[in-house]
Design an enzyme around this catalytic site. Structure first.
Site, mmCIF file in Angstrom:
data_model
loop_
_atom_site.group_PDB
_atom_site.id
_atom_site.type_symbol
_atom_site.label_atom_id
_atom_site.label_comp_id
_atom_site.label_asym_id
_atom_site.label_seq_id
_atom_site.Cartn_x
_atom_site.Cartn_y
_atom_site.Cartn_z
ATOM 1 N N GLY A 257 11.322 -2.770 5.154
ATOM 2 C CA GLY A 257 10.615 -3.992 5.033
ATOM 3 C C GLY A 257 9.971 -4.352 4.054
ATOM 4 O O GLY A 257 10.151 -5.613 3.598
ATOM 5 N N HIS A 258 9.411 -3.341 3.324
ATOM 6 C CA HIS A 258 8.908 -3.680 1.802
ATOM 7 C C HIS A 258 9.976 -4.100 0.787
ATOM 8 O O HIS A 258 9.927 -4.716 0.178
ATOM 9 C CB HIS A 258 8.176 -2.635 1.270
ATOM 10 C CG HIS A 258 6.985 -2.052 2.081
ATOM 11 N ND1 HIS A 258 6.811 -0.756 2.742
ATOM 12 C CD2 HIS A 258 5.853 -2.542 2.213
ATOM 13 C CE1 HIS A 258 5.779 -0.586 3.185
ATOM 14 N NE2 HIS A 258 5.007 -1.635 2.961
ATOM 15 N N GLN B 114 -10.400 -2.611 2.502
ATOM 16 C CA GLN B 114 -9.764 -3.474 3.626
ATOM 17 C C GLN B 114 -9.884 -2.320 4.666
ATOM 18 O O GLN B 114 -9.304 -2.929 5.762
ATOM 19 C CB GLN B 114 -8.419 -4.075 3.278
ATOM 20 C CG GLN B 114 -7.334 -3.028 3.152
ATOM 21 C CD GLN B 114 -5.945 -3.564 2.605
ATOM 22 O OE1 GLN B 114 -5.883 -4.116 1.550
ATOM 23 N NE2 GLN B 114 -5.022 -3.788 3.533
ATOM 24 N N GLY C 147 5.030 -10.404 4.020
ATOM 25 C CA GLY C 147 5.807 -10.156 5.117
ATOM 26 C C GLY C 147 4.933 -10.826 6.331
ATOM 27 O O GLY C 147 3.886 -10.922 6.314
ATOM 28 N N MET D 124 0.747 -1.199 -0.132
ATOM 29 C CA MET D 124 0.095 0.191 -0.088
ATOM 30 C C MET D 124 0.807 1.256 -0.131
ATOM 31 O O MET D 124 0.271 2.104 0.107
ATOM 32 C CB MET D 124 -0.854 0.103 1.183
ATOM 33 C CG MET D 124 -1.775 -1.207 1.162
ATOM 34 S SD MET D 124 -3.337 -0.868 2.021
ATOM 35 C CE MET D 124 -2.906 -0.797 3.703
ATOM 36 N N LYS E 88 5.431 -9.679 9.175
ATOM 37 C CA LYS E 88 4.799 -8.854 10.119
ATOM 38 C C LYS E 88 3.197 -8.932 10.055
ATOM 39 O O LYS E 88 2.620 -8.688 11.267
ATOM 40 C CB LYS E 88 5.088 -7.409 9.408
ATOM 41 C CG LYS E 88 4.304 -6.056 9.836
ATOM 42 C CD LYS E 88 5.051 -5.548 11.273
ATOM 43 C CE LYS E 88 4.225 -4.338 11.676
ATOM 44 N NZ LYS E 88 3.207 -3.926 11.041
ATOM 45 N N ASP E 89 2.651 -9.135 8.742
ATOM 46 C CA ASP E 89 1.090 -9.451 8.809
ATOM 47 C C ASP E 89 0.795 -10.694 8.984
ATOM 48 O O ASP E 89 0.277 -11.406 7.715
ATOM 49 C CB ASP E 89 0.322 -8.649 7.679
ATOM 50 C CG ASP E 89 0.823 -7.300 7.745
ATOM 51 O OD1 ASP E 89 -0.169 -6.354 8.392
ATOM 52 O OD2 ASP E 89 1.665 -6.677 7.314
ATOM 53 N N HIS F 6 9.233 1.343 3.030
ATOM 54 C CA HIS F 6 10.212 1.344 4.158
ATOM 55 C C HIS F 6 11.060 0.088 3.832
ATOM 56 O O HIS F 6 10.680 -0.679 3.009
ATOM 57 C CB HIS F 6 9.706 1.292 5.521
ATOM 58 C CG HIS F 6 8.687 0.217 5.725
ATOM 59 N ND1 HIS F 6 8.927 -0.886 5.912
ATOM 60 C CD2 HIS F 6 7.457 0.499 6.172
ATOM 61 C CE1 HIS F 6 8.068 -1.710 6.092
ATOM 62 N NE2 HIS F 6 6.962 -1.024 6.312
HETATM 63 P P1 AMP Z 1 1.483 -2.883 3.360
HETATM 64 O O1 AMP Z 1 2.344 -1.743 2.571
HETATM 65 O O2 AMP Z 1 1.713 -2.426 4.920
HETATM 66 O O3 AMP Z 1 0.485 -3.523 3.001
HETATM 67 O O4 AMP Z 1 2.563 -4.068 3.374
HETATM 68 C C1 AMP Z 1 2.925 -4.615 2.234
HETATM 69 C C2 AMP Z 1 3.791 -5.916 2.551
HETATM 70 O O5 AMP Z 1 4.997 -5.531 3.325
HETATM 71 C C3 AMP Z 1 2.962 -6.851 3.288
HETATM 72 O O6 AMP Z 1 3.407 -8.438 2.966
HETATM 73 C C4 AMP Z 1 3.568 -6.873 4.793
HETATM 74 O O7 AMP Z 1 3.417 -7.891 5.595
HETATM 75 C C5 AMP Z 1 4.964 -6.363 4.398
HETATM 76 N N1 AMP Z 1 5.733 -5.702 5.565
HETATM 77 C C6 AMP Z 1 5.310 -4.745 5.866
HETATM 78 N N2 AMP Z 1 5.886 -4.237 7.286
HETATM 79 C C7 AMP Z 1 7.089 -5.446 7.192
HETATM 80 C C8 AMP Z 1 8.393 -5.476 7.999
HETATM 81 N N3 AMP Z 1 8.653 -4.419 8.920
HETATM 82 N N4 AMP Z 1 9.143 -6.420 7.582
HETATM 83 C C9 AMP Z 1 8.869 -7.157 6.722
HETATM 84 N N5 AMP Z 1 7.542 -7.253 5.712
HETATM 85 C C10 AMP Z 1 6.951 -6.029 6.045
#
Ligand code: AMP
Length: 278
Positions: A36-37, A61, A147, A30, A149-150, A34
């Site tokens: 993590g992404h 969502q 991740g 989304m 993370k979720d 950072h």
């Molecule tokens: P989001 O943009 O928050 O929907 O996350 C996109 C993807 O990045 C999802 O699969 C998350 O689980 C993953 N993600 C978010 N934060 C982290 C993190 N700190 N470490 C690893 N993956 C992450």
């Protein structure tokens, strides 16, 4: 990096790429990217011939309209980060590109959608499954990278893949943390300096659960973690559970893999984190 905004253009790219026999790695996000992404993207680049990252703030969502409205959207910075990290294609569709106006959707996800996040965010996982199914159909990835993370989300996506018999492999990547332990999240930028400090109790609690896993009973581990979280200033606890990692039902003994999951609000910012304990 090629930026694609329409399903039509994406479909042409997918056709050409598949005809060249290339394997597609896909990282749905989304935005407000950072490290993590980017770790998911690095993994995708290692495993696949070509990579697609999507940025789409999915309205279906969000159960809180304010959360949707305030979700960070630094698109230029995101684009720069992805290009620098070696992403091949950024898929950046509009809401109108992904949704009809009067669309309804329901997929049978079973028990998994009602637990934990499902209790506090009703309908959230239907929205997640809805957009991820559309993105999978559009991108046709060989492997999709998500991740840990979720963690519950990864289970929901696997369930959806099974139910819809989709030909996609799921790769689950480790949680990337700040040096002090805070799990990286797009929502962290909403935290004030004080809240940022207070938010450390999530990772501290998880690390301490891990440290004491062998010498304390599950009941004692739960009690200690709940005490640590409820004594923390500025933290409104939503849940802290020790669950079997394959079902997310409450763990009753230590014979199976156990995951600790926490959701809190720090001020108006909702944060989640988790860790495997054994
Ligand atoms: P989001 O943009 O928050 O929907 O996350 C996109 C993807 O990045 C999802 O699969 C998350 O689980 C993953 N993600 C978010 N934060 C982290 C993190 N700190 N470490 C690893 N993956 C992450």
């Amino acid at each position: 990096m090629q930026v694609i905004k329409t399903l039509k253009e994406l479909s042409q790219w997918v056709q050409t790429t598949k005809s060249e026999g290339k394997h597609i790695g896909f990282v749905p996000t989304m935005g407000a990217l950072h490290p993590g992404h980017l770790s998911l993207l690095q993994e995708a680049r290692q495993c696949c011939d070509t990579t697609v990252c999507s940025i789409f703030v999915n309205p279906t969502q969000f159960n809180d309209p304010k959360d949707l409205e305030h979700y960070p959207r630094p698109i230029e910075k995101d684009q720069e980060m992805l290009a620098k990290a070696g992403c091949d294609v950024l898929f950046l569709p509009s809401v109108a590109e992904m949704y009809q106006q009067d669309e309804t959707w329901h997929i049978e996800l079973g028990n998994i959608e009602a637990l934990l996040e499902g209790t506090f965010r009703p309908g959230h996982f239907q929205g997640v499954a809805q957009i991820v199914s559309k993105l999978f159909n559009a991108v046709q990835p060989d492997i999709a990278f998500f991740g840990q993370k979720d963690f519950q989300q990864t289970m929901v996506i696997q369930k959806m893949i099974d139910v819809l018999k989709m030909n996609v492999q799921l790769a689950i990547c480790p949680i990337i943390r700040e040096e002090d332990g805070l799990a990286m999240s797009s929502r962290n930028i909403h935290l004030s300096a004080t809240e940022r400090e207070q938010a450390l109790v999530l990772s501290k609690t998880l690390f301490s659960l891990k440290d004491h896993f062998k010498d304390l009973s599950l009941a004692d581990l739960r009690t200690h973690a709940l005490q640590q979280l409820s004594a923390a200033p500025g933290i409104a606890l939503e849940y802290m559970e020790l669950c079997y990692a394959d079902t997310l039902t409450p763990a009753e003994d230590k014979s199976r893999k156990i995951v600790a999951l926490i959701a809190v609000k720090v001020g108006s910012t909702r944060l989640i984190d988790n860790s495997f304990l054994n």
